[in-house]
Design a protein around this motif. Structure first.
Motif, PDB file in Angstrom:
ATOM      1  N   HIS A  41      40.975  47.921  87.311  1.00 62.02           N
ATOM      2  CA  HIS A  41      40.308  48.741  88.327  1.00 62.02           C
ATOM      3  C   HIS A  41      40.297  48.086  89.702  1.00 62.02           C
ATOM      4  CE1 HIS A  41      37.143  45.858  87.582  1.00 62.02           C
ATOM      5  NE2 HIS A  41      36.356  46.402  88.505  1.00 62.02           N
ATOM      6  N   ILE A  42      40.938  46.929  89.843  1.00 60.73           N
ATOM      7  CA  ILE A  42      40.877  46.164  91.089  1.00 60.73           C
ATOM      8  C   ILE A  42      42.147  46.353  91.914  1.00 60.73           C
ATOM      9  CG2 ILE A  42      40.782  43.838  92.070  1.00 60.73           C
ATOM     10  CD1 ILE A  42      39.074  43.012  89.694  1.00 60.73           C
ATOM     11  N   GLU A  43      41.958  46.575  93.212  1.00 62.90           N
ATOM     12  CA  GLU A  43      43.074  46.687  94.148  1.00 62.90           C
ATOM     13  C   GLU A  43      42.811  45.750  95.319  1.00 62.90           C
ATOM     14  OE1 GLU A  43      44.753  49.883  97.464  1.00 62.90           O
ATOM     15  OE2 GLU A  43      43.622  50.635  95.733  1.00 62.90           O
ATOM     16  N   LEU A  44      43.842  45.029  95.747  1.00 59.61           N
ATOM     17  CA  LEU A  44      43.716  44.145  96.898  1.00 59.61           C
ATOM     18  C   LEU A  44      44.169  44.860  98.158  1.00 59.61           C
ATOM     19  CD1 LEU A  44      45.076  40.745  95.483  1.00 59.61           C
ATOM     20  CD2 LEU A  44      42.744  41.664  95.408  1.00 59.61           C
ATOM     21  N   ASP A  46      41.402  34.189 103.420  1.00 57.22           N
ATOM     22  CA  ASP A  46      40.216  34.493 102.614  1.00 57.22           C
ATOM     23  C   ASP A  46      40.388  34.010 101.167  1.00 57.22           C
ATOM     24  OD1 ASP A  46      38.906  35.695 104.701  1.00 57.22           O
ATOM     25  OD2 ASP A  46      39.496  37.734 104.153  1.00 57.22           O
ATOM     26  N   PRO A  47      39.327  33.470 100.557  1.00 52.78           N
ATOM     27  CA  PRO A  47      39.396  33.090  99.150  1.00 52.78           C
ATOM     28  C   PRO A  47      39.474  34.338  98.272  1.00 52.78           C
ATOM     29  CG  PRO A  47      37.156  32.880  99.965  1.00 52.78           C
ATOM     30  CD  PRO A  47      38.009  33.194 101.156  1.00 52.78           C
ATOM     31  N   ASN A  48      40.216  34.244  97.171  1.00 44.64           N
ATOM     32  CA  ASN A  48      40.437  35.387  96.287  1.00 44.64           C
ATOM     33  C   ASN A  48      39.663  35.211  94.987  1.00 44.64           C
ATOM     34  OD1 ASN A  48      41.349  37.515  94.786  1.00 44.64           O
ATOM     35  ND2 ASN A  48      43.509  37.149  95.138  1.00 44.64           N
ATOM     36  N   PRO A  49      38.614  36.007  94.751  1.00 46.10           N
ATOM     37  CA  PRO A  49      37.823  35.861  93.520  1.00 46.10           C
ATOM     38  C   PRO A  49      38.561  36.294  92.261  1.00 46.10           C
ATOM     39  CG  PRO A  49      37.076  37.762  94.777  1.00 46.10           C
ATOM     40  CD  PRO A  49      38.074  37.052  95.636  1.00 46.10           C
ATOM     41  N   VAL A  50      39.664  37.030  92.402  1.00 44.85           N
ATOM     42  CA  VAL A  50      40.407  37.501  91.228  1.00 44.85           C
ATOM     43  C   VAL A  50      40.851  36.321  90.366  1.00 44.85           C
ATOM     44  CG1 VAL A  50      42.536  38.645  90.474  1.00 44.85           C
ATOM     45  CG2 VAL A  50      41.151  39.643  92.300  1.00 44.85           C
ATOM     46  N   ALA A  51      41.192  35.216  91.014  1.00 46.86           N
ATOM     47  CA  ALA A  51      41.651  34.033  90.273  1.00 46.86           C
ATOM     48  C   ALA A  51      40.547  33.428  89.408  1.00 46.86           C
ATOM     49  CB  ALA A  51      42.167  32.983  91.258  1.00 46.86           C
TER      50      ALA A  51
END
Length: 266
Positions: free
Chosen positions: A77-80, A64-69
């Protein structure tokens, strides 16, 4: 033998209002069905501005592509969520809502009856929509592309207009619709539909809301000033009976929404 089930046999949910969060899945088994990853990054940043008390759990499969980058800065506030289906299920069971593509994870959300905004492009929601009781569909194909997609068409499509035409504002508008009907409360607050288009000609206004239009003719300057303040996001705590009637019409037409703030409970 009669079927005694009155609805789908959902998995148990335990919505987490103490540490509230939502889930996002930016991927799919077939990557040509995904909404652009940069749009997911924009969506995450917009949601943080709208709901700063909410945490974000991004479900990421192996490919899956990661939008965090693509985020403009680091967010705490973000957790993977990168584990197996048990981890995904645990995340869904406590989520306030889920936003994702036409993918298996969106159906996992449906299995937990998690309120869902589904983003669809070449594959329509008629066969692949969410099973959640509360869900909103954002489909970019109607009005943009008349092709009937199969594997070869999807593989050779250069523009992907059915996905690239979907704006972040449209997804937020779908989320507002979802939240208004899922979490009704007297403490909810009013917001303007971010997709609304206003043609302002003195005493005659035309509001374009999706495929619908609402024409307003003002015969009272006071009411015109009030409506103008609404669309400038200048809401009040109390309204007159006449103003309440106007607000109710705008709510019915989805020009404005009444949504929860999701402030953490002490």
């Amino acid at each position: 033998m009669s079927n005694k089930n009155e609805g789908f046999p959902y998995f148990e949910r335990n919505t987490n209002f103490e540490n509230p969060y939502y889930t996002i899945h930016p991927g799919a088994g077939f990557l040509l069905k995904i909404w652009p990853t940069k749009n997911y990054a924009e969506l995450i940043e917009t949601l943080f501005e709208l709901f700063p008390s909410l945490n974000c759990k991004i479900i990421l499969g192996k490919d899956d592509p990661n939008p965090v980058a693509l985020l403009s800065k680091k967010y705490s506030h973000i957790e993977l969520v990168t584990g197996d289906l048990n981890d995904v299920g645990n995340a869904m069971a406590g989520a306030l809502f889920h936003i994702g593509n036409d993918a298996g994870i969106t159906h996992v959300a449906g299995g937990f009856n998690t309120p869902t905004v589904g983003i669809y492009g070449p594959t329509g929601p008629g066969s692949w929509g969410s099973f959640s009781e509360q869900n909103e569909i954002i489909w970019g194909k109607p009005g943009n592309c008349n092709l009937k997609c199969n594997y070869d068409v999807i593989m050779n499509c250069a523009h992907k207009v059915c996905l690239t035409s979907i704006s972040t504002k449209k997804v937020i508008g779908g989320l507002y619709t979802l939240l208004q009907k899922t979490y009704p409360s007297d403490t909810n607050y009013l917001v303007v539909n971010p997709t609304i288009e206003i043609e302002n000609k003195d005493s005659n206004w035309k509001l374009k809301i999706g495929d619908n239009e609402l024409n307003i003719t003002f015969i009272d300057e006071k009411i015109k000033t009030f409506v103008k303040s609404i669309f400038n996001n200048q809401f009040q705590e109390h309204y007159s009976d006449e103003e309440e009637e106007i607000l109710n019409v705008l709510l019915e037409q989805k020009a404005i929404f009444k949504i929860p703030s999701f402030i953490k409970k002490p």
